[in-house]
Design an enzyme around this catalytic site. Structure first.
Site, PDB file in Angstrom:
ATOM      1  N   SER A 141       0.863  -1.192   0.000  1.00 35.56           N
ATOM      2  CA  SER A 141       0.000   0.000   0.000  1.00 35.56           C
ATOM      3  C   SER A 141       0.890   1.229   0.000  1.00 35.56           C
ATOM      4  O   SER A 141       2.031   1.171   0.475  1.00 35.56           O
ATOM      5  CB  SER A 141      -0.861   0.007   1.269  1.00 35.56           C
ATOM      6  OG  SER A 141      -1.490   1.248   1.444  1.00 35.56           O
ATOM      7  N   TYR A 154      -1.395  -1.532  10.434  1.00 40.96           N
ATOM      8  CA  TYR A 154      -1.628  -1.712   8.996  1.00 40.96           C
ATOM      9  C   TYR A 154      -0.439  -1.138   8.219  1.00 40.96           C
ATOM     10  O   TYR A 154       0.128  -1.803   7.343  1.00 40.96           O
ATOM     11  CB  TYR A 154      -2.929  -1.008   8.584  1.00 40.96           C
ATOM     12  CG  TYR A 154      -3.242  -1.122   7.111  1.00 40.96           C
ATOM     13  CD1 TYR A 154      -3.826  -2.275   6.590  1.00 40.96           C
ATOM     14  CD2 TYR A 154      -2.938  -0.092   6.216  1.00 40.96           C
ATOM     15  CE1 TYR A 154      -4.095  -2.396   5.240  1.00 40.96           C
ATOM     16  CE2 TYR A 154      -3.206  -0.201   4.868  1.00 40.96           C
ATOM     17  CZ  TYR A 154      -3.792  -1.353   4.379  1.00 40.96           C
ATOM     18  OH  TYR A 154      -4.053  -1.481   3.037  1.00 40.96           O
TER      19      TYR A 154
HETATM   20  N1  LIG Z   1      -8.891  -0.421  -0.544  1.00 37.81           N
HETATM   21  C1  LIG Z   1      -7.807   0.327  -0.419  1.00 37.81           C
HETATM   22  O1  LIG Z   1      -7.882   1.568  -0.347  1.00 37.81           O
HETATM   23  C2  LIG Z   1      -6.432  -0.312  -0.373  1.00 37.81           C
HETATM   24  C3  LIG Z   1      -5.317   0.513  -0.472  1.00 37.81           C
HETATM   25  C4  LIG Z   1      -4.057  -0.049  -0.423  1.00 37.81           C
HETATM   26  C5  LIG Z   1      -3.912  -1.413  -0.312  1.00 37.81           C
HETATM   27  N2  LIG Z   1      -5.009  -2.208  -0.199  1.00 37.81           N
HETATM   28  C6  LIG Z   1      -4.801  -3.626  -0.048  1.00 37.81           C
HETATM   29  O2  LIG Z   1      -5.479  -4.332  -1.062  1.00 37.81           O
HETATM   30  C7  LIG Z   1      -5.779  -5.652  -0.595  1.00 37.81           C
HETATM   31  C8  LIG Z   1      -7.245  -5.930  -0.868  1.00 37.81           C
HETATM   32  O3  LIG Z   1      -8.042  -5.077  -0.062  1.00 37.81           O
HETATM   33  P1  LIG Z   1      -9.468  -4.514  -0.511  1.00 37.81           P
HETATM   34  O4  LIG Z   1      -9.399  -3.047  -0.480  1.00 37.81           O
HETATM   35  O5  LIG Z   1      -9.900  -5.194  -1.732  1.00 37.81           O
HETATM   36  O6  LIG Z   1     -10.324  -4.924   0.764  1.00 37.81           O
HETATM   37  P2  LIG Z   1     -11.548  -5.934   0.931  1.00 37.81           P
HETATM   38  O7  LIG Z   1     -12.625  -5.637  -0.021  1.00 37.81           O
HETATM   39  O8  LIG Z   1     -11.846  -5.894   2.386  1.00 37.81           O
HETATM   40  O9  LIG Z   1     -10.913  -7.345   0.548  1.00 37.81           O
HETATM   41  C9  LIG Z   1     -10.011  -8.008   1.397  1.00 37.81           C
HETATM   42  C10 LIG Z   1      -9.942  -9.441   0.966  1.00 37.81           C
HETATM   43  O10 LIG Z   1      -9.005 -10.120   1.803  1.00 37.81           O
HETATM   44  C11 LIG Z   1      -9.645 -11.268   2.331  1.00 37.81           C
HETATM   45  N3  LIG Z   1      -9.111 -11.615   3.643  1.00 37.81           N
HETATM   46  C12 LIG Z   1      -8.973 -10.846   4.726  1.00 37.81           C
HETATM   47  N4  LIG Z   1      -8.429 -11.539   5.733  1.00 37.81           N
HETATM   48  C13 LIG Z   1      -8.239 -12.800   5.258  1.00 37.81           C
HETATM   49  C14 LIG Z   1      -7.720 -13.976   5.828  1.00 37.81           C
HETATM   50  N5  LIG Z   1      -7.279 -14.014   7.083  1.00 37.81           N
HETATM   51  N6  LIG Z   1      -7.672 -15.087   5.060  1.00 37.81           N
HETATM   52  C15 LIG Z   1      -8.112 -15.087   3.785  1.00 37.81           C
HETATM   53  N7  LIG Z   1      -8.619 -13.981   3.184  1.00 37.81           N
HETATM   54  C16 LIG Z   1      -8.677 -12.858   3.923  1.00 37.81           C
HETATM   55  C17 LIG Z   1     -11.096 -10.905   2.435  1.00 37.81           C
HETATM   56  O11 LIG Z   1     -11.850 -12.080   2.533  1.00 37.81           O
HETATM   57  P3  LIG Z   1     -13.247 -12.158   3.336  1.00 37.81           P
HETATM   58  O12 LIG Z   1     -13.933 -10.855   3.124  1.00 37.81           O
HETATM   59  O13 LIG Z   1     -13.899 -13.323   2.707  1.00 37.81           O
HETATM   60  O14 LIG Z   1     -12.857 -12.357   4.759  1.00 37.81           O
HETATM   61  C18 LIG Z   1     -11.286 -10.166   1.121  1.00 37.81           C
HETATM   62  O15 LIG Z   1     -11.444 -11.071   0.065  1.00 37.81           O
HETATM   63  C19 LIG Z   1      -5.424  -5.676   0.887  1.00 37.81           C
HETATM   64  O16 LIG Z   1      -4.163  -6.273   1.078  1.00 37.81           O
HETATM   65  C20 LIG Z   1      -5.352  -4.199   1.230  1.00 37.81           C
HETATM   66  O17 LIG Z   1      -4.531  -3.953   2.351  1.00 37.81           O
HETATM   67  C21 LIG Z   1      -6.267  -1.702  -0.245  1.00 37.81           C
END
Ligand SMILES: NC(=O)c1ccc[n+]([C@@H]2O[C@H](COP(=O)([O-])OP(=O)(O)OC[C@H]3O[C@@H](n4cnc5c(N)ncnc54)[C@H](OP(=O)(O)O)[C@@H]3O)[C@@H](O)[C@H]2O)c1
Length: 250
Positions: A141, A154
């Protein structure tokens, strides 16, 4: 020549960026291994990918469960030699306070966001090296570049993932395996749905997926976006620490 991928592992594919990447990669001739925890949402994404012609193995496994994840990934790789693994699963649960009143939240964040990435890459990396090809993507991130006034665990987990990914790129290059570190700014997903802070340059998961897929196809070392957030983080990193802290309110 941009790389094309046919056997793709995506953790955290039940939602957000992971789900969007899965849908965007889904096509005839492509096999997807999709993981998440919520089986209902995961199977819905899997069905949507199948409707686009992909073959899908979707399994609800906690990425912290090293043995279960390793067994599933090895079995998938035996059947469909993996050419792209995206270690994407992550949580952001300390939000505005940095959980100094509850270190279990800090440890849980590091377990999912850091150990979960290692647990995803470990079972596959030697197999990719032996085949002399493939691409590894670790999702960090822009929050992993400087200490922000919120979400300390985080930010720390994402810094660790970023530096680890950047470092292993050198070692794996000799084996013909690419490594990309993905550093998004704010993306509209479940993770950001209730964020109690301002989110400048917020973008859609579809736009983020397009940028990530283009970067992976070209084995970019760092896929960081959008420019505005990237520039702000760069400035925070190059200014003297006391200036950055003052700008951020400390
Ligand atoms: N959104 C942003 O602004 C942003 C910015 C920078 C980086 N990121 C990174 O992008 C990645 C995806 O995030 P997102 O924004 O798409 O969030 P999201 O919609 O909350 O998706 C997170 C995903 O990770 C899965 N997950 C969480 N804990 C888990 C575990 N212990 N075992 C297996 N699966 C798990 C969730 O599965 P379930 O829901 O089924 O539990 C979901 O599929 C993350 O690494 C996040 O830190 C996001």
């Amino acid at each position: 020549m941009p790389k094309g991928f046919k056997s793709i592992v995506i953790t955290g594919a039940s939602s957000g960026i992971g789900a969007t990447l899965a849908l965007d990669y889904a096509a005839a001739g492509v096999t997807l291994a999709l993981n998440g925890r919520d089986d209902g949402r995961l199977q819905a994404v899997a069905d949507a990918c199948r409707a686009r012609g992909a073959t899908v193995d979707a399994r609800a496994i906690d990425v912290v469960d090293r043995a279960a994840l390793a067994a599933w990934l090895a079995a998938f790789d035996d059947r469909h030699p993996v050419d792209l693994v995206i270690a994407n699963a992550g949580i952001s649960i300390d939000k505005s306070n940095s959980s100094l009143d509850d270190f279990s939240i800090v440890r849980q964040t590091l377990a999912v966001n850091l150990d979960g990435v290692l647990n995803t890459v470990e079972p596959l990396v030697c197999r990719l090296m032996a085949r002399g090809r493939g691409q590894i993507a670790v999702v960090s991130s822009l929050a992993g570049f400087i200490g922000l006034p919120y979400s300390a665990s985080y930010n720390a987990s994402k810094a660790a993932v970023r530096v680890w990914g950047e470092s292993i790129r050198y070692a794996l290059r000799k084996s013909g395996v690419g490594v990309s570190v993905v550093c998004p700014g704010f993306v509209t997903t479940r993770m950001t749905a209730e964020a109690p802070f301002r989110m400048p340059f917020l973008m859609s998961a579809e736009r983020a997926s397009a940028i990530i897929r283009r970067g992976l196809a070209h084995n970019k070392a760092r896929i960081a976006f959008p420019l505005g957030t990237k520039a702000a983080v760069w400035l925070g990193g190059v200014l003297p620490g006391s200036w950055t802290a003052r700008l951020l309110g400390a």
